[in-house]
Motif scaffolding. Structure first.
Motif, short mmCIF file in Angstrom:
data_model
loop_
_atom_site.label_atom_id
_atom_site.label_comp_id
_atom_site.label_asym_id
_atom_site.label_seq_id
_atom_site.Cartn_x
_atom_site.Cartn_y
_atom_site.Cartn_z
N ARG A 29 0.81 -1.22 0.00
CA ARG A 29 0.00 0.00 0.00
C ARG A 29 0.84 1.26 0.00
N GLN A 30 1.90 1.28 0.78
CA GLN A 30 2.75 2.48 0.83
C GLN A 30 3.44 2.69 -0.51
N GLY A 31 3.90 1.61 -1.14
CA GLY A 31 4.54 1.72 -2.45
C GLY A 31 3.58 2.19 -3.52
N PHE A 32 2.35 1.65 -3.52
CA PHE A 32 1.35 2.08 -4.49
C PHE A 32 1.10 3.58 -4.37
N SER A 33 0.99 4.05 -3.12
CA SER A 33 0.69 5.45 -2.88
C SER A 33 1.85 6.35 -3.25
N GLU A 34 3.02 6.04 -2.73
CA GLU A 34 4.17 6.93 -2.90
C GLU A 34 4.79 6.81 -4.29
N HIS A 35 4.96 5.59 -4.76
CA HIS A 35 5.65 5.39 -6.02
C HIS A 35 4.69 5.33 -7.20
N GLY A 36 3.71 4.42 -7.15
CA GLY A 36 2.82 4.23 -8.28
C GLY A 36 1.97 5.44 -8.61
N LEU A 37 1.54 6.18 -7.58
CA LEU A 37 0.63 7.30 -7.80
C LEU A 37 1.27 8.67 -7.62
N ARG A 38 2.30 8.77 -6.79
CA ARG A 38 2.87 10.09 -6.52
C ARG A 38 4.26 10.29 -7.10
N GLY A 39 4.73 9.33 -7.86
CA GLY A 39 5.98 9.51 -8.57
C GLY A 39 7.19 9.65 -7.70
N GLN A 40 7.13 9.13 -6.47
CA GLN A 40 8.29 9.19 -5.60
C GLN A 40 9.15 7.96 -5.90
N ASN A 41 10.12 8.15 -6.79
CA ASN A 41 10.90 7.02 -7.29
C ASN A 41 11.65 6.31 -6.18
#
Length: 536
Positions: free
Chosen positions: A356-368
């Protein structure tokens, strides 16, 4: 110190605003010192901004792109296309390859250089993200003689097991207009099932190859984590990113896997990749005259807990058990037995927290993530700053996406350290499954819990839309977080609950040990060649 600070572009206000993110204040006496020290970041950034990005090359001489366009109204069967393009190698050597004469669709989160990636969303402007290079899997299929004929529509940010979240139009099940084609590789499944393309490459973070394969009646394989390189594909979370083949037949699935699997110089997901890999299609072809022999001596385990998941249609349970037991008719030395795997019941929760944290930060917010590989800076920039308009657009079409956006931050803030624990438990889950393969060749579970349901309407409220998806991936997501290979094989037709006059496909999931794709393919091939799934 003061003179040096005058050269810094980093203001005191910016410094304290940044510090506030960590619930601290920089002491006034230290402000100037930090301004000077942090100005080094600006200097390094300005240096890199002047440098050209370093991306894989795009060979337009060998792989020219023709007729790039969005399909016109009335020219998009099942709403399954995101973009059309024709790409075929100009090399005679390529054209004599394993995929010669095959027409392929590529999921719309996979880079095709100079062809826009819509990602199924309108949160970023359609057509605004145009990849500059081909994904590794695209280069591999073109080098093997395939013709890429377009990008299959996918669900909004690839975050739905249902096919009505695409911001452009809902993808329809080719067996029944208005019914769900599954997601997120919805367009690819519909195109293969309807015979518009021979094969497709889909993506799978929680079931996004297998669920649409189950709903549309095709063969969909999520390979072992890292077996097929993910380079050049929009990521949701690197710990569950998978890409793999979607085909009409098991033999074609093995053929496409043989072409796209193997080491890639860029992808750091490829941990423990065996060398050499099996020639999947060649090995399977040896059983063409006697398909039953493909499972000679096989021991197959049916995971009991997989039938206890909420929402499973009793008819699906019955069909999957019947199909699994049918393996015993293929030879006296083939055994099928029920096994208990208590941790399988916990697996959906492990997947949820771990991703969930990866989906939010990386998948949706572009935090590579801080990992090696090829990164798409343009997409990262497009997702950096969210606003109300973006949130509302995503919530309207795909509340599963906004739920993940919020949920990732909640997990991070309310349950600190829990994502790390979930990832540790994912290793335990992987070990638990792989220990079973000391006794079994293949494990079996249901795939999707029901036949396809009727699609949602745009005006439906959030809970109505979410009710179509809840529970759909409870038997597929566990093998994303464990990394085990898993396939949906069509085994039957059942009437959907909404219309008893229709018949829609049902898939059975076959699971293998890490890098045990060949065992899955053998079992699936033997079943497919000996039983007619449409009348089973």
């Amino acid at each position: 110190m003061a003179d040096n600070a005058l050269n810094s572009t980093f203001t005191e206000e910016e410094l304290q605003k940044t510090a506030a993110l960590f619930n601290v204040t920089v002491p006034e006496k230290d402000v100037e010192a930090y301004r000077v020290l942090l100005s080094g970041l600006d200097e390094a950034a300005q240096t890199l901004l002047k440098e050209e990005d370093y991306l894989p090359g795009l060979d337009l001489g060998r792989f020219p792109r023709e007729n790039i366009h969005r399909p016109a109204e009335g020219e998009n069967d099942h709403n399954a296309w995101a973009y059309r393009v024709t790409i075929k190698s100009t090399s005679t050597e390529d054209l004599s390859g394993l995929l010669s004469g095959k027409a392929l669709a590529i999921k719309d989160n996979v880079n095709i250089g100079n062809v826009p990636s819509i990602l199924g969303t309108d949160v970023i402007s359609p057509g605004s993200y145009i990849p500059k290079y081909d994904a590794t899997v695209v280069t591999r299929v073109l080098s093997a003689g395939a013709t890429v004929v377009g990008k299959g529509a996918c669900e909004n940010f690839s975050m739905s097991p249902t096919s009505f979240t695409n911001a452009q139009s809902a993808v329809e099940n080719p067996h029944a207009p208005g019914f769900n084609a599954g997601g997120s590789s919805s367009g690819c499944a519909a195109l293969v099932a309807s015979g518009i393309v021979d094969m497709a490459i889909g993506g799978d973070q929680g079931g996004s190859i297998r669920v649409p394969a189950s709903y549309c009646g095709i063969v969909g394989l999520k390979p072992t984590f890292g077996l097929v390189p993910y380079t050049g594909i929009a990521s949701l979370d690197a710990v569950v990113d998978h890409t793999g083949p979607m085909t009409k037949t098991v033999l074609d699935n093995a053929l496409l896997l043989q072409v796209i699997a193997g080491r890639d110089e860029y992808d750091d997901r490829q941990i423990g990749l065996p060398i050499p890999l099996p020639a999947y299609h060649d090995e399977l072809s040896k059983f063409a005259d006697a398909p039953k022999d493909a499972v000679k001596g096989f021991k197959i385990g049916i995971i009991s807990e997989s039938f206890d998941m909420p929402g499973l249609d009793p008819r699906v349970i019955s069909k999957v058990i019947e199909a699994a037991k049918a393996f015993e008719t293929l030879g006296e030395d083939v055994t099928v037995e029920d096994i208990s795997v208590p941790m399988h019941a916990m697996a959906p929760a492990i997947w949820t927290v771990a991703t969930r944290q990866g989906f939010s930060e990386h998948g949706l917010r572009g935090q590579n993530p801080l990992r090696f590989g090829v990164h798409d800076a343009d997409l990262t920039i497009a997702l950096q700053e969210w606003n109300q308009e973006m949130f509302d657009k995503l919530a309207l079409k795909n509340p599963a996406g906004t739920n993940a956006l919020l949920g990732g931050q909640i997990i991070k803030d309310k349950y600190p350290g829990l994502t790390s624990k979930a990832l540790n438990l994912a290793r335990k889950l992987k070990d638990t499954y792989n220990e079973l393969f000391e006794r079994y060749d293949v494990l079996i579970t249901p795939c999707a819990p029901t036949p396809a349901n009727y699609t949602s309407a745009p005006e439906d409220d959030i809970m109505t839309k979410m009710s179509k998806a809840i529970g759909t991936t409870q038997n597929t997501a566990p093998f994303n977080i464990s990394g085990n290979p898993a396939m949906s094989l069509p085994i039957a037709m059942l009437a959907p609950l909404e219309d008893e006059t229709l018949k829609l496909p049902v898939g059975m999931q076959l699971v293998g040990k890490s890098f045990g794709e060949l065992e899955i393919l053998k079992a699936a091939y033997a079943w497919e060649q000996n039983f007619d799934w449409k009348s089973f």
